[in-house]
Design a protein around this motif. Structure first.
Motif, PDB file in Angstrom:
ATOM      1  N   GLN A 242      18.157  70.170  49.246  1.00 14.42           N
ATOM      2  CA  GLN A 242      17.467  69.671  48.054  1.00 14.42           C
ATOM      3  C   GLN A 242      16.578  70.766  47.496  1.00 14.42           C
ATOM      4  O   GLN A 242      16.123  71.643  48.234  1.00 14.42           O
ATOM      5  CB  GLN A 242      16.652  68.422  48.350  1.00 14.42           C
ATOM      6  CG  GLN A 242      15.515  68.632  49.342  1.00 14.42           C
ATOM      7  CD  GLN A 242      14.634  67.394  49.463  1.00 14.42           C
ATOM      8  OE1 GLN A 242      15.102  66.267  49.331  1.00 14.42           O
ATOM      9  NE2 GLN A 242      13.361  67.610  49.700  1.00 14.42           N
ATOM     10  N   CYS A 243      16.354  70.695  46.178  1.00 12.72           N
ATOM     11  CA  CYS A 243      15.444  71.655  45.578  1.00 12.72           C
ATOM     12  C   CYS A 243      14.020  71.337  46.027  1.00 12.72           C
ATOM     13  O   CYS A 243      13.767  70.308  46.651  1.00 12.72           O
ATOM     14  CB  CYS A 243      15.584  71.669  44.057  1.00 12.72           C
ATOM     15  SG  CYS A 243      15.046  70.165  43.228  1.00 12.72           S
ATOM     16  N   HIS A 244      13.068  72.203  45.721  1.00 12.62           N
ATOM     17  CA  HIS A 244      11.721  72.053  46.278  1.00 12.62           C
ATOM     18  C   HIS A 244      11.076  70.749  45.862  1.00 12.62           C
ATOM     19  O   HIS A 244      10.369  70.114  46.652  1.00 12.62           O
ATOM     20  CB  HIS A 244      10.851  73.243  45.879  1.00 12.62           C
ATOM     21  CG  HIS A 244       9.636  73.387  46.731  1.00 12.62           C
ATOM     22  ND1 HIS A 244       8.421  72.833  46.403  1.00 12.62           N
ATOM     23  CD2 HIS A 244       9.479  73.992  47.934  1.00 12.62           C
ATOM     24  CE1 HIS A 244       7.556  73.108  47.363  1.00 12.62           C
ATOM     25  NE2 HIS A 244       8.172  73.808  48.301  1.00 12.62           N
ATOM     26  N   CYS A 245      11.302  70.312  44.633  1.00 12.32           N
ATOM     27  CA  CYS A 245      10.667  69.074  44.155  1.00 12.32           C
ATOM     28  C   CYS A 245      11.510  67.843  44.452  1.00 12.32           C
ATOM     29  O   CYS A 245      11.048  66.720  44.245  1.00 12.32           O
ATOM     30  CB  CYS A 245      10.364  69.176  42.665  1.00 12.32           C
ATOM     31  SG  CYS A 245      11.820  69.102  41.595  1.00 12.32           S
ATOM     32  N   GLY A 246      12.731  68.026  44.920  1.00 11.15           N
ATOM     33  CA  GLY A 246      13.582  66.907  45.320  1.00 11.15           C
ATOM     34  C   GLY A 246      14.394  66.274  44.208  1.00 11.15           C
ATOM     35  O   GLY A 246      15.108  65.296  44.442  1.00 11.15           O
ATOM     36  N   THR A 247      14.326  66.823  43.011  1.00 12.34           N
ATOM     37  CA  THR A 247      15.074  66.246  41.888  1.00 12.34           C
ATOM     38  C   THR A 247      16.584  66.365  42.102  1.00 12.34           C
ATOM     39  O   THR A 247      17.340  65.448  41.779  1.00 12.34           O
ATOM     40  CB  THR A 247      14.690  66.956  40.570  1.00 12.34           C
ATOM     41  OG1 THR A 247      13.292  66.792  40.349  1.00 12.34           O
ATOM     42  CG2 THR A 247      15.471  66.400  39.394  1.00 12.34           C
ATOM     43  N   ILE A 248      17.005  67.502  42.638  1.00  8.25           N
ATOM     44  CA  ILE A 248      18.437  67.794  42.758  1.00  8.25           C
ATOM     45  C   ILE A 248      18.791  67.963  44.229  1.00  8.25           C
ATOM     46  O   ILE A 248      18.109  68.683  44.965  1.00  8.25           O
ATOM     47  CB  ILE A 248      18.789  69.060  41.949  1.00  8.25           C
ATOM     48  CG1 ILE A 248      18.472  68.838  40.463  1.00  8.25           C
ATOM     49  CG2 ILE A 248      20.265  69.431  42.139  1.00  8.25           C
ATOM     50  CD1 ILE A 248      18.345  70.112  39.664  1.00  8.25           C
TER      51      ILE A 248
ATOM     52  N   THR B 128      19.496  76.046  37.580  1.00  9.00           N
ATOM     53  CA  THR B 128      18.167  76.137  38.196  1.00  9.00           C
ATOM     54  C   THR B 128      17.346  74.917  37.800  1.00  9.00           C
ATOM     55  O   THR B 128      17.363  74.512  36.627  1.00  9.00           O
ATOM     56  CB  THR B 128      17.474  77.439  37.730  1.00  9.00           C
ATOM     57  OG1 THR B 128      18.236  78.555  38.198  1.00  9.00           O
ATOM     58  CG2 THR B 128      16.054  77.532  38.265  1.00  9.00           C
ATOM     59  N   CYS B 129      16.638  74.337  38.757  1.00  8.84           N
ATOM     60  CA  CYS B 129      15.831  73.139  38.490  1.00  8.84           C
ATOM     61  C   CYS B 129      14.732  73.443  37.481  1.00  8.84           C
ATOM     62  O   CYS B 129      13.975  74.392  37.649  1.00  8.84           O
ATOM     63  CB  CYS B 129      15.230  72.606  39.789  1.00  8.84           C
ATOM     64  SG  CYS B 129      14.137  71.188  39.544  1.00  8.84           S
ATOM     65  N   ASN B 130      14.640  72.597  36.488  1.00  5.18           N
ATOM     66  CA  ASN B 130      13.614  72.749  35.452  1.00  5.18           C
ATOM     67  C   ASN B 130      12.204  72.600  35.992  1.00  5.18           C
ATOM     68  O   ASN B 130      11.263  73.160  35.433  1.00  5.18           O
ATOM     69  CB  ASN B 130      13.779  71.638  34.402  1.00  5.18           C
ATOM     70  CG  ASN B 130      14.735  72.017  33.327  1.00  5.18           C
ATOM     71  OD1 ASN B 130      15.027  73.184  33.139  1.00  5.18           O
ATOM     72  ND2 ASN B 130      15.237  71.030  32.613  1.00  5.18           N
ATOM     73  N   THR B 131      12.045  71.798  37.033  1.00  4.24           N
ATOM     74  CA  THR B 131      10.705  71.456  37.503  1.00  4.24           C
ATOM     75  C   THR B 131      10.175  72.473  38.503  1.00  4.24           C
ATOM     76  O   THR B 131       9.050  72.952  38.366  1.00  4.24           O
ATOM     77  CB  THR B 131      10.708  70.053  38.136  1.00  4.24           C
ATOM     78  OG1 THR B 131      11.166  69.127  37.148  1.00  4.24           O
ATOM     79  CG2 THR B 131       9.323  69.654  38.619  1.00  4.24           C
ATOM     80  N   CYS B 132      10.972  72.804  39.525  1.00  4.58           N
ATOM     81  CA  CYS B 132      10.447  73.651  40.604  1.00  4.58           C
ATOM     82  C   CYS B 132      11.027  75.055  40.617  1.00  4.58           C
ATOM     83  O   CYS B 132      10.569  75.902  41.391  1.00  4.58           O
ATOM     84  CB  CYS B 132      10.657  72.977  41.961  1.00  4.58           C
ATOM     85  SG  CYS B 132      12.378  72.833  42.457  1.00  4.58           S
ATOM     86  N   GLY B 133      12.043  75.324  39.799  1.00  7.69           N
ATOM     87  CA  GLY B 133      12.563  76.676  39.699  1.00  7.69           C
ATOM     88  C   GLY B 133      13.533  77.089  40.779  1.00  7.69           C
ATOM     89  O   GLY B 133      13.894  78.263  40.874  1.00  7.69           O
TER      90      GLY B 133
END
Ligand SMILES: [Zn+2]
Length: 120
Positions: free
Chosen positions: A5-11, A69-74
């Motif tokens: 998962q990405c750092h913020c968990g969105t993806i 790339t995740c918009n929120t956490c990069g």
């Protein structure tokens, strides 16, 4: 099975394959992104939360690959075919997996900048 998962968990992703190694590639984009790539056919990969509102798309050069790339956490998530997203060969960023998983997989240095061979 590898989950990430990405750092913020969105993806998130699920990878239903066994990577022989992960590639650290030195090409112009990968070395800047700092990704560790594992590959498979898209049929072995599930991704949740990835769409045009949660991620940016980047393509360059011959415009074959869609880097997301995740918009929120990069966190850089994956690359996929720009023409047929979600089909064919894909790469996932192994750095999204749990640390013990990341640490258990051999890392190879891929010379994507020049010779397109492994340097080890
Ligand atoms: Zn994120």
């Amino acid at each position: 099975m590898i989950k990430g998962q990405c750092h913020c968990g969105t993806i998130t992703y699920e990878y239903r394959d066994t990577p022989p190694y992960a590639n650290r590639c030195n090409c112009s984009i990968c070395r800047r992104l700092g990704t560790l790539w594992i590959y498979s056919d898209a049929s072995n990969i599930s991704v949740t939360g990835l769409n045009d509102s949660t991620s940016i798309s980047y393509s360059h050069g011959d415009m074959e690959l869609d880097f997301r790339t995740c918009n929120t956490c990069g966190t850089t998530i994956l690359w996929q075919s720009l023409e047929t997203p979600g089909k064919g060969r894909m790469a996932l960023n192994l750095n999204m997996a749990d640390l013990e998983v990341v640490n258990s997989i051999r890392i190879r240095h891929f010379d994507g900048a020049d010779s397109w061979t492994h340097l080890d």
